[in-house]
Design a protein around this motif. Sequence first.
Motif, PDB file in Angstrom:
ATOM      1  N   HIS A  55      -0.819 -16.059  -5.711  1.00 31.69           N
ATOM      2  CA  HIS A  55      -0.537 -14.642  -5.526  1.00 31.69           C
ATOM      3  C   HIS A  55       0.828 -14.524  -4.854  1.00 31.69           C
ATOM      4  N   ARG A  56       1.811 -13.980  -5.550  1.00 30.43           N
ATOM      5  CA  ARG A  56       3.171 -13.933  -5.018  1.00 30.43           C
ATOM      6  C   ARG A  56       3.664 -12.519  -4.730  1.00 30.43           C
ATOM      7  N   GLU A  57       3.447 -11.595  -5.672  1.00 29.00           N
ATOM      8  CA  GLU A  57       3.978 -10.251  -5.471  1.00 29.00           C
ATOM      9  C   GLU A  57       3.147  -9.228  -6.233  1.00 29.00           C
ATOM     10  N   ALA A  58       3.220  -7.991  -5.767  1.00 31.58           N
ATOM     11  CA  ALA A  58       2.506  -6.894  -6.409  1.00 31.58           C
ATOM     12  C   ALA A  58       3.039  -5.584  -5.837  1.00 31.58           C
ATOM     13  N   HIS A  59       2.659  -4.500  -6.450  1.00 29.33           N
ATOM     14  CA  HIS A  59       2.931  -3.171  -5.911  1.00 29.33           C
ATOM     15  C   HIS A  59       1.588  -2.627  -5.456  1.00 29.33           C
ATOM     16  N   LYS A  60       1.592  -1.919  -4.350  1.00 25.46           N
ATOM     17  CA  LYS A  60       0.339  -1.437  -3.788  1.00 25.46           C
ATOM     18  C   LYS A  60       0.573  -0.059  -3.192  1.00 25.46           C
ATOM     19  N   THR A  61      -0.416   0.808  -3.324  1.00 24.22           N
ATOM     20  CA  THR A  61      -0.345   2.112  -2.688  1.00 24.22           C
ATOM     21  C   THR A  61      -1.301   2.116  -1.511  1.00 24.22           C
ATOM     22  N   ILE A  62      -0.736   2.371  -0.347  1.00 24.68           N
ATOM     23  CA  ILE A  62      -1.501   2.422   0.900  1.00 24.68           C
ATOM     24  C   ILE A  62      -1.709   3.882   1.250  1.00 24.68           C
ATOM     25  N   THR A  71       3.734   3.924  -1.534  1.00 23.87           N
ATOM     26  CA  THR A  71       3.782   2.794  -2.450  1.00 23.87           C
ATOM     27  C   THR A  71       4.750   1.756  -1.900  1.00 23.87           C
ATOM     28  N   VAL A  72       4.267   0.528  -1.791  1.00 23.22           N
ATOM     29  CA  VAL A  72       5.065  -0.560  -1.222  1.00 23.22           C
ATOM     30  C   VAL A  72       5.085  -1.745  -2.184  1.00 23.22           C
ATOM     31  N   ASP A  73       6.113  -2.565  -2.034  1.00 20.70           N
ATOM     32  CA  ASP A  73       6.138  -3.867  -2.688  1.00 20.70           C
ATOM     33  C   ASP A  73       5.454  -4.826  -1.741  1.00 20.70           C
ATOM     34  N   CYS A  74       4.580  -5.645  -2.259  1.00 19.90           N
ATOM     35  CA  CYS A  74       3.819  -6.594  -1.459  1.00 19.90           C
ATOM     36  C   CYS A  74       4.188  -7.996  -1.922  1.00 19.90           C
ATOM     37  N   ASP A  75       4.908  -8.716  -1.074  1.00 19.62           N
ATOM     38  CA  ASP A  75       5.313 -10.089  -1.393  1.00 19.62           C
ATOM     39  C   ASP A  75       4.547 -11.050  -0.510  1.00 19.62           C
ATOM     40  N   VAL A  76       4.072 -12.135  -1.095  1.00 19.74           N
ATOM     41  CA  VAL A  76       3.322 -13.141  -0.355  1.00 19.74           C
ATOM     42  C   VAL A  76       4.182 -14.395  -0.269  1.00 19.74           C
ATOM     43  N   LEU A  77       4.516 -14.776   0.952  1.00 23.33           N
ATOM     44  CA  LEU A  77       5.302 -15.983   1.188  1.00 23.33           C
ATOM     45  C   LEU A  77       4.341 -17.081   1.620  1.00 23.33           C
ATOM     46  N   ILE A  86       2.218 -15.384   4.507  1.00 24.90           N
ATOM     47  CA  ILE A  86       2.722 -14.216   5.212  1.00 24.90           C
ATOM     48  C   ILE A  86       2.864 -13.125   4.167  1.00 24.90           C
ATOM     49  N   VAL A  87       2.293 -11.957   4.431  1.00 23.27           N
ATOM     50  CA  VAL A  87       2.391 -10.836   3.514  1.00 23.27           C
ATOM     51  C   VAL A  87       3.450  -9.878   4.052  1.00 23.27           C
ATOM     52  N   VAL A  88       4.439  -9.565   3.208  1.00 19.90           N
ATOM     53  CA  VAL A  88       5.543  -8.694   3.595  1.00 19.90           C
ATOM     54  C   VAL A  88       5.462  -7.424   2.756  1.00 19.90           C
ATOM     55  N   LEU A  89       5.390  -6.271   3.427  1.00 17.25           N
ATOM     56  CA  LEU A  89       5.363  -4.981   2.746  1.00 17.25           C
ATOM     57  C   LEU A  89       6.721  -4.309   2.929  1.00 17.25           C
ATOM     58  N   THR A  90       7.349  -3.904   1.813  1.00 23.13           N
ATOM     59  CA  THR A  90       8.644  -3.230   1.870  1.00 23.13           C
ATOM     60  C   THR A  90       8.643  -2.031   0.935  1.00 23.13           C
ATOM     61  N   THR A  91       9.595  -1.141   1.173  1.00 24.33           N
ATOM     62  CA  THR A  91       9.787   0.012   0.300  1.00 24.33           C
ATOM     63  C   THR A  91      11.231   0.015  -0.189  1.00 24.33           C
ATOM     64  N   ASP A  97       9.032   7.017  -0.342  1.00 23.73           N
ATOM     65  CA  ASP A  97       8.085   6.056   0.225  1.00 23.73           C
ATOM     66  C   ASP A  97       8.660   5.382   1.464  1.00 23.73           C
ATOM     67  N   ASP A  98       9.968   5.121   1.468  1.00 22.10           N
ATOM     68  CA  ASP A  98      10.621   4.534   2.639  1.00 22.10           C
ATOM     69  C   ASP A  98      10.507   5.485   3.830  1.00 22.10           C
TER      70      ASP A  98
END
Length: 118
Positions: A55-62, A71-77, A86-91, A97-98
């Motif tokens: 599982h590396r990346e996805a888009h998610k709505t919180i 809506t955020v980008d969800c990247d898994v490092l 480590i899960v990183v949420l960015t906009t 959304d930002d």
Amino acid sequence: MSSDADEIGAAVVSDLRRATGRFPDDRHLAALVRDLRTTSARFDELWGSGAVGAHREAHKTIHHPAVGPVTVDCDVLSDGDAELKIVVLTTVPGSEDDSKFRLALLAGVHDTREHARG
């Protein structure tokens, strides 16, 4: 279930399948999979597909109670060998959304300060 949730669910299950291949003697991991297969038809269906991955990346709505949906980008490092993630949420900078994400952060700080004074 939305297609975003379907994609995320499939990615997480395939990541878990990968972990069981790396750690075949882990009793806790085996018990987790057994419990999930017994209690969740969707998990059992995804597990039965046999997909293996990471599982590396996805888009998610919180859905935040103060600012609504964000809506955020969800990247898994991952560090790889230890299976730490480590899960990183960015906009997108400057987006609506930002702005909502930043407001949610401020709302959290405000709530914390209110509880500290009470």
